[in-house]
Scaffold this active site. Structure first.
Site, mmCIF file in Angstrom:
data_model
loop_
_atom_site.group_PDB
_atom_site.id
_atom_site.type_symbol
_atom_site.label_atom_id
_atom_site.label_comp_id
_atom_site.label_asym_id
_atom_site.label_seq_id
_atom_site.Cartn_x
_atom_site.Cartn_y
_atom_site.Cartn_z
ATOM 1 N N GLU A 52 0.923 -1.187 -0.148
ATOM 2 C CA GLU A 52 0.006 -0.043 0.044
ATOM 3 C C GLU A 52 0.909 1.359 0.108
ATOM 4 O OE1 GLU A 52 -2.457 0.145 3.411
ATOM 5 O OE2 GLU A 52 -3.741 1.738 2.581
ATOM 6 N N LYS A 149 -8.927 3.157 -2.746
ATOM 7 C CA LYS A 149 -9.295 2.452 -1.584
ATOM 8 C C LYS A 149 -10.700 2.837 -1.340
ATOM 9 C CE LYS A 149 -7.287 1.448 2.869
ATOM 10 N NZ LYS A 149 -6.317 1.699 3.823
ATOM 11 N N TYR A 155 -9.562 4.219 13.087
ATOM 12 C CA TYR A 155 -9.463 3.802 14.493
ATOM 13 C C TYR A 155 -8.253 3.324 14.876
ATOM 14 C CZ TYR A 155 -9.342 -0.521 12.065
ATOM 15 O OH TYR A 155 -9.085 -1.349 10.877
ATOM 16 N N CYS A 185 -5.637 -3.152 1.225
ATOM 17 C CA CYS A 185 -5.624 -3.373 2.716
ATOM 18 C C CYS A 185 -6.907 -3.508 3.178
ATOM 19 C CB CYS A 185 -4.804 -2.068 3.277
ATOM 20 S SG CYS A 185 -4.116 -2.643 4.911
ATOM 21 N N SER A 212 -0.359 -3.148 6.973
ATOM 22 C CA SER A 212 -0.828 -3.643 8.029
ATOM 23 C C SER A 212 0.092 -3.839 9.305
ATOM 24 C CB SER A 212 -1.484 -4.812 7.721
ATOM 25 O OG SER A 212 -1.851 -5.680 9.105
ATOM 26 N N LYS A 218 -1.038 -10.888 15.582
ATOM 27 C CA LYS A 218 -1.944 -10.371 14.234
ATOM 28 C C LYS A 218 -1.670 -11.193 13.015
ATOM 29 C CE LYS A 218 -3.263 -6.088 12.241
ATOM 30 N NZ LYS A 218 -2.673 -4.680 11.759
ATOM 31 N N SER A 355 22.052 0.937 33.878
ATOM 32 C CA SER A 355 21.772 0.838 35.156
ATOM 33 C C SER A 355 22.232 -0.268 35.823
ATOM 34 C CB SER A 355 20.339 1.063 35.661
ATOM 35 O OG SER A 355 19.404 0.239 35.176
ATOM 36 N N ASN A 430 13.964 12.583 41.548
ATOM 37 C CA ASN A 430 13.798 12.931 40.370
ATOM 38 C C ASN A 430 15.171 13.767 39.741
ATOM 39 O OD1 ASN A 430 11.390 12.099 39.659
ATOM 40 N ND2 ASN A 430 10.077 13.653 40.068
ATOM 41 N N LYS A 575 2.501 13.101 31.201
ATOM 42 C CA LYS A 575 4.062 12.665 31.097
ATOM 43 C C LYS A 575 4.269 11.946 29.701
ATOM 44 C CE LYS A 575 5.642 11.473 35.707
ATOM 45 N NZ LYS A 575 6.318 10.551 36.713
#
Lengths: 616, 616
Positions: A52, A149, A155, A185, A212, A218, A355, A430, A575
């Site tokens: 696509e 298409k 969504y 698609c 996709s 999937k 770390s 912090n 954040k």
């Protein structure tokens, strides 16, 4: 329109070019098409299908609204057809996706019309021009047919109703006696959509260029989907999906060919560019009728490129690659998502803070797999609260991976701040994270490394990270990986190394020790968070599945844990809005996929409680 | 359906409740409705209209996908109807907006159907349940009618095709002999939409709850728009818009009533909650026919609450408020956007770095106007490159505003970093900005202030800011204000103070001096950027209007400046993706309004150059 062939089975060799395009790179993507079309021709294919929006890359997002870009895409398509012919590839039918700019090609659907009265000079007004998500078949130097298409996903991560006008025509082209219908698609995901129309109209083959995005498991959905659509279309389906990373998304390929009876004829490997070539034998007599004109909600047009079937030849077997295991699939998704982000943005190298914990060890291993050890720079940034094993595990990690590594203790900077302003509690914790962030960004700016953030999905969900501190970075490779999966991936990667007789890239100690941010003496994650098993289970249901309080309790989560986790998740929205992009692997990733307001008073409670409160 | 009234003109007193709702606060918003409905009843109104999605606030974004939230909104509507009656407000017709959750209320339009085959447990699949952007008329304790918005904007900042199923019915309710049709917001922007249907069906009055975000000069569009729709509907229109800030958006109110002949009957002030009450005199004999059933693309339903017109009374004159001047309008948009972000998120106070420059001086003045001086904390953060006037201008600014002010020199921290790692050039410049960001975030964490970022739109566009440095903050009040407008606003605000005999809040020196980031000796913005007049003009055409290279040159911009600016804008996408939200005031703001990929190879060039390159 009756076919001239004598209703004997006809053969066709087709290739699916599962390539990694670049968004916005019209010239580069056209080169890619020429290169892979040549490979298909070498393999003897008569038809090659690209993903696509091949020419623009996918998703081009608001570039679609830039008229100059849409016009350039149209021009690139015409130039590409000529170029293919000039390169001796004119006999090959090439299906590519592109962005069409159709002037006055019918009105926008009513819901996308912001204003008939609004004459402001804005391309945000989608009535001006009609962009289309299009596919075209190129042959003999010409653009033979164009398909627009029909089904526009809007969504999750998709915003196609923002950009495109849906198509209403289904073009069918006869190629060597085979009637080929074009779709794109999402059209494949709709029962009664273009595949249904193709089934009623009568075609032999449906081509489906896709973009996709990868999500866990999937691939388990795709094959049965394509099989159902083949049955509906009464035709073979060529499903070609792109591969590669694009910001938050990674595409896994998994291209396939399915026969009219639903037989899987060929399947490409995931996460690599691949030319999947398959010999089709189609039986035109199984198509009872061939119609044109109005069929269901669409108009079917037919044209003929060539009636004569290809001379009979010996069909070659095509590969049917098994999908990867869950951990390997995720690992390769993360590696490719990271590599393409770094390489497509032209970054020479990456830097990250090490770390000794599992998150930075995992990100380092991913980075080395993605970029090679020489492009990865780790920095140990010990504080006065860092335990002995932090530095030794970080160093061990770097050594196992063969990457660059250095150490910069943060005490002098922390002391300088604390002498200037009084900071205590969370502010002091912090501060340490931000001193590390500032040091790493300094090294990033000085040496041109891109800084990788090492936050995982569990932390991003509950805000267990410091803005501009450990959350700093241009890309966050494991942003969509829950902590429990971080451990699973680390164990899988080590086992994978053992199987191949290689050094385990991740120190066992980093996997086994209890997680700690080490921003205060003796601090452990379990002091302020529920167990990661509980946390990740609640996150999956609240974030990924959007369940409310009643459903969460029905699913058996502990009420106190749910209340605590939801409070943290809701409070961390500000954040997340400033966080780096990272590769989506889940049903719903933080980012474009989940769009919640920062300013939001809604808190999940049990309905009875809420109704009482509303009435009080 | 014939009316019983004798075709004499009928009167109706209506109120538009231009209120400031809170997203997600169903209980609080219902309280607000009860309180303002009582005011309308006190004013003698027979009908009161609230803004779009009153109960949920607007935009609720992905909260819409949370089934628990949609169900709670439905329940809150029913409870509200009962509550209004219980409070003695049952005789008043109350129109409120809400989120409807209609089970099985017809299929989603085909373009929003991702899959008929996809059975994953995801609410991202919009086929499960059918959320609607709805309005309802409440009366006598009941929900009398419900209207589902027909036209769903899905451009700019709007994503309504992501969330809602469009409506197909137009309910008309007879209230005191007046036929009232319900619509919602975007429906008003579409010629031949529900207003056209209302015009064909025959109604006396159209109510239009809105959530129409502020943009400069948008008020100039609204009145002619409403007038055209009144002509189309052959009815009076009540346009009620919400007021207040919600993350990136601010709503300006500007509610109005227009007669069937387009006469402006009443107009509310901008940026304040307001009850606009107006006496309508409507002539039922001007409506030739009253139909129900299928009318154009919609189904018209009719119901009767009360046939009897209200007894004749002496109409009161209604206010027609003049829209504000451009600078005052922008100023009040910024003040309200900032105030609502801080207050709706429950932040007690704000902190900001004060450089003595115009941006921080302007943000400080906005913050003091929004929150009062006692909630605003400025910090001077001089470096070795700061000029004498930087500190004195910053102090002057704080003194004029009466806000808190302190000074923390950054040299000790900068020195500590530079002793640990070698940083030069841009890395050293950015270090200073990040030390300031870290100090300010420390103060934010320690004292609970929200940090305000002072970046303007010109800087955000070209990336002339340091990520995690001066770009740090929870909100960026002037993020959508180009630098040239920053100066205009400063001059306007000072002039406004002079007119009222108050101290000018912004030091003249901050306005007059040449802008400089002061991150290197003698540095000025003009060293690395074109003049702000040129820069802002290019940004307006490239960013706000999405023009390509050829169009930009046609508009008379200098080719070298355009090339330079576009290169900078394109390269700064990754910074913007991590920037704080700020109030949208322009046609296209950075944020939800403009969605470009970070990974993006498209660069504007002249078409001839590009075509040549593509063919080479």
């Amino acid at each position: 329109m009756e076919r001239v062939s004598d209703q004997q089975p006809v053969q066709l060799r087709v290739s699916l070019a599962q390539v990694d395009t670049r968004v916005g790179d019209l010239a580069g993507n056209c080169e890619l098409v020429v290169r892979w079309a040549a490979k298909a021709a070498e393999a003897g294919a008569h038809l090659v299908v690209f993903p696509e929006m091949t020419l623009t890359g996918y998703p081009p997002e608001d570039l679609v609204l830039r008229e100059s870009f849409a016009r350039a895409s149209e021009q690139a398509l015409v130039d590409l057809a000529e170029r293919l012919a000039a390169e001796g590839l004119g006999d090959l039918a090439v299906v590519v996706g592109y962005l069409a700019h159709t002037q006055g090609a019918g009105p926008a659907p009513v819901d996308r019309t912001p204003s008939d009265d609004d004459d402001r000079p804005s391309d945000a007004n989608p009535r001006r021009g009609a962009p289309r998500n299009a596919a075209a078949l190129l042959h003999g130097g010409d653009v033979v047919v164009r398909y627009y298409k029909r089904h526009l996903p809007n969504y999750g991560v998709f915003d196609e109703a923002r950009y495109f006008v849906p198509g209403t025509e289904l073009p069918v082209v006869r190629l060597h006696g085979v009637d080929v219908a074009l779709t794109v698609c999402e059209d494949l995901w709709v029962e009664g959509g273009p595949c249904g129309v193709a089934g009623q109209a009568g075609v032999d083959l449906v081509v489906s260029p896709n973009a996709s995005p990868y999500e866990r498991a999937k691939d388990d959905l795709r094959l049965p989907l394509v099989q159902r659509r083949a049955a509906e279309a009464r035709a073979a389906i060529l499903y070609c999906n792109q591969v590669g990373g694009q910001d938050e998304l990674v595409f896994d390929g998994d291209s396939m060919a399915v026969s009219p009876t639903g037989e899987l004829l060929a399947r490409a490997p995931q996460f690599v560019e691949h030319l999947l070539t398959v010999d089709l034998t189609l039986d035109p007599s199984s198509v009872p009728e061939r119609r044109e004109g109005r069929v269901g909600p669409m108009t079917v047009t037919r044209s003929v490129l060539s009636e004569e079937p290809v001379p009979a030849y010996a069909a070659q077997p095509a590969p049917v690659v098994e999908p990867l295991s869950d951990c390997e699939e995720v690992w390769r998704a993360l590696v490719l998502g990271l590599r393409d982000f770094i390489d497509k943005n032209g970054m020479p190298s990456v830097v990250l803070g090490m770390s000794g914990g599992i998150d930075s060890a995992l990100v380092a291993a991913l980075a080395v797999d993605a970029l090679g050890a020489d492009r990865v720079h780790g920095v140990g940034l010990p504080s006065k609260w860092s335990s002995e094993h932090s530095l030794s595990d970080a160093e061990d990690s770097a050594k196992r991976l063969g990457m660059h590594y250095s150490v910069v203790p943060i005490a002098p900077m922390v002391d300088a701040y604390e002498s200037s302003v009084e900071l205590s509690g969370v502010a002091a914790e912090n501060l340490q994270a931000r001193v590390r962030g500032t040091l790493l960004m300094g090294l990033s700016n000085q040496h041109g490394h891109l800084l990788l953030a090492t936050s995982n999905k569990s932390e991003v969900a509950v805000g267990y990270s410091t803005l501009y501190g450990d959350a700093a970075g241009g890309f966050a490779p494991i942003k969509d990986v829950p902590k429990t999966l971080v451990w699973d991936l680390a164990r899988w990667r080590n086992a994978h190394a053992r199987e191949r007789g290689e050094t385990e890239p991740i120190p066992v100690n980093s996997i086994e020790k209890p997680p700690s941010a080490e921003l205060a003496p003796g601090q452990q994650d379990s002091d302020s968070l529920p167990s990661y098993d509980e946390l990740d289970a609640v996150i999956a249901d609240y974030v990924d599945r959007d369940l409310g309080m009643a459903q969460l309790l029905e699913r058996g989560h502990d009420a106190e844990v749910v209340a605590r986790v939801l409070r943290l998740v809701d409070a961390a929205e500000f954040k997340r809005r400033q966080s780096a992009p990272g590769t989506k692997i889940s049903l719903k990733a933080f980012g474009r996929d989940r769009r919640l307001p920062i300013t939001n008073r809604w808190r999940e409670t049990l309905p009875t409680v809420r109704e009482g409160a509303a009435q009080s």
